[in-house]
Design a protein around this motif. Structure first.
Motif, short mmCIF file in Angstrom:
data_model
loop_
_atom_site.label_atom_id
_atom_site.label_comp_id
_atom_site.label_asym_id
_atom_site.label_seq_id
_atom_site.Cartn_x
_atom_site.Cartn_y
_atom_site.Cartn_z
N UNK A 51 9.00 -26.33 -11.91
CA UNK A 51 7.74 -25.60 -12.03
C UNK A 51 7.31 -25.54 -13.48
N UNK A 52 6.01 -25.73 -13.72
CA UNK A 52 5.46 -25.74 -15.07
C UNK A 52 4.59 -24.50 -15.30
N UNK A 53 4.43 -24.09 -16.55
CA UNK A 53 3.69 -22.84 -16.84
C UNK A 53 2.25 -22.83 -16.35
N UNK A 54 1.61 -24.00 -16.21
CA UNK A 54 0.22 -24.04 -15.77
C UNK A 54 0.07 -23.91 -14.26
N UNK A 55 1.17 -23.67 -13.56
CA UNK A 55 1.12 -23.54 -12.12
C UNK A 55 1.40 -24.83 -11.38
N UNK A 56 1.48 -25.93 -12.11
CA UNK A 56 1.82 -27.20 -11.48
C UNK A 56 3.29 -27.28 -11.12
N UNK A 57 3.59 -28.14 -10.17
CA UNK A 57 4.97 -28.34 -9.72
C UNK A 57 5.26 -29.83 -9.65
N UNK A 58 6.40 -30.23 -10.20
CA UNK A 58 6.87 -31.61 -10.07
C UNK A 58 7.90 -31.66 -8.96
N UNK A 66 3.43 -34.86 -9.07
CA UNK A 66 2.91 -33.61 -9.62
C UNK A 66 1.81 -33.08 -8.73
N UNK A 67 1.91 -31.81 -8.36
CA UNK A 67 0.83 -31.13 -7.66
C UNK A 67 0.34 -29.99 -8.55
N UNK A 68 -0.96 -29.69 -8.46
CA UNK A 68 -1.52 -28.61 -9.27
C UNK A 68 -1.28 -27.27 -8.59
N UNK A 69 -1.85 -26.20 -9.18
CA UNK A 69 -1.62 -24.86 -8.66
C UNK A 69 -2.16 -24.69 -7.24
N UNK A 70 -3.11 -25.53 -6.85
CA UNK A 70 -3.68 -25.47 -5.50
C UNK A 70 -2.94 -26.37 -4.52
N UNK A 71 -1.90 -27.05 -4.98
CA UNK A 71 -1.12 -27.92 -4.11
C UNK A 71 -1.66 -29.33 -3.97
N UNK A 72 -2.67 -29.70 -4.79
CA UNK A 72 -3.23 -31.05 -4.72
C UNK A 72 -2.40 -32.03 -5.54
N UNK A 73 -2.19 -33.21 -5.01
CA UNK A 73 -1.46 -34.24 -5.72
C UNK A 73 -2.31 -34.74 -6.88
N UNK A 74 -1.76 -34.69 -8.11
CA UNK A 74 -2.52 -35.11 -9.29
C UNK A 74 -1.88 -36.29 -10.01
N UNK A 75 -0.61 -36.57 -9.75
CA UNK A 75 0.04 -37.71 -10.39
C UNK A 75 1.24 -38.13 -9.55
N UNK A 76 1.49 -39.43 -9.55
CA UNK A 76 2.57 -40.01 -8.76
C UNK A 76 3.14 -41.16 -9.57
N UNK A 77 4.39 -41.06 -9.96
CA UNK A 77 4.97 -42.15 -10.73
C UNK A 77 6.45 -42.33 -10.45
N UNK A 78 6.94 -43.46 -10.85
CA UNK A 78 8.37 -43.77 -10.79
C UNK A 78 8.93 -43.63 -12.20
N UNK A 79 10.13 -43.11 -12.28
CA UNK A 79 10.77 -42.95 -13.58
C UNK A 79 12.20 -43.45 -13.50
#
Length: 285
Positions: free
Chosen positions: A103-110, A125-138
């Motif tokens: 969980x990140x301070x801006x309400x986003x969740x990885x 990554x999803x934002x505070x509203x639960x919307x997918x904002x980023x998708x990557x492989x690491x």
């Protein structure tokens, strides 16, 4: 005496809501089942219409070969891939041993899941509203977002007064505070084993309240079942191992970097690169 330092709520596995590696509605395959899926007719049709996935796999294998556990990770952004491409990537990668949330301070969740190839992670990554904002492989020992999220914790402890009835909590807290201040990134971790310490319920309650809850939860199902949970104190982690009956058999705090129980090792990258090349040559080349 309490059963352990960190007592998760009843049914806590269900509360760690994870987006699956594959798209919604599709089952995520595990381990060796990846190959079984790729041998199906539906997989053959998917592969034929997913050229970006076919091009990505050799790049991932090359990056895995070059990766070291103590090196910075390598990112491959797939956010703008078509849905069917991302679905196939999820099926090819499968689901490995480690998953979790940061969980990140801006309400986003990885939401992170290790692939069936250790050291290769899918991070969403999803934002505070639960919307997918980023998708990557690491490709990394542990995704960078774990370290990023755990950095938003207290650098020092406020010890306060010992509660009535406490046995050993104050010396334990003093030890934790000293180890926190002494630790440097990449340095050795220090472990406190509650399975061996004479502590009572008052000690454990006060210890939990003083350290607080942190922003990272990880579960590893490699060798048994292990839960790794960040506390609210910098570099202090609860690491618990469970038997098949979900009874805690080892209950510790680790003061240091992200615990090894959740990390990929150097040999994992080499093995994963070889496996990914075999899959690419057999089904995509």
């Amino acid at each position: 005496m309490k059963a352990g330092f960190w007592i998760a709520p009843e049914g806590s596995d269900d509360t760690m809501t994870m987006l699956p590696l594959a798209e919604a509605g599709e089952g995520v395959v595990r381990g060796k089942d990846v190959v079984a899926f790729l041998a199906t007719a539906s997989a053959e049709e998917s592969i034929a219409r997913c050229p970006r996935t076919a091009e990505l796999l050799p790049r991932l294998a090359q990056a895995l070969d070059a990766q070291r556990a103590d090196a910075a990770g390598q990112l491959f952004d797939i956010t703008d891939y078509e849905a069917h491409e991302r679905e196939l990537i999820g099926q090819v990668l499968g689901e490995g041993e480690v998953s979790g949330l940061a969980a990140l301070p801006d309400g986003g969740v990885a939401q992170l899941t290790e692939a069936a190839m250790a050291g290769l992670w899918r991070v969403r990554f999803t934002d505070a509203a639960g919307r997918l904002v980023a998708d990557y492989l690491e490709i990394a020992s542990i995704p960078h977002v774990v370290e990023r999220a755990s950095a938003f914790t207290a650098e020092r402890l406020s010890l306060g007064e010992a509660p009535e009835g406490a046995m050993n909590v104050m010396p334990i807290l003093a030890e934790i505070d000293g180890r926190m201040r002494a630790h440097r990134p990449g340095g050795p971790s220090h472990t406190i084993n509650f399975s061996l310490l004479p502590v009572n319920e008052i000690d454990m309650d006060f210890l939990q309240r003083t350290l607080g809850e942190g922003p990272v939860q990880l579960v590893s199902r490699g060798y048994g079942h292990c839960k790794v949970t960040a506390t609210g104190a910098r570099n202090v982690w609860s690491v618990q191992f469970f038997n098949a009956m979900s009874t805690i058999i080892l209950d510790t705090l680790e003061i240091g970097d992200t615990p090894e129980a959740a990390r990929a090792a150097d040999e994992d990258f080499r093995d994963s690169a070889e496996r990914l090349r075999e899959i690419h040559e057999a089904y995509f080349a």
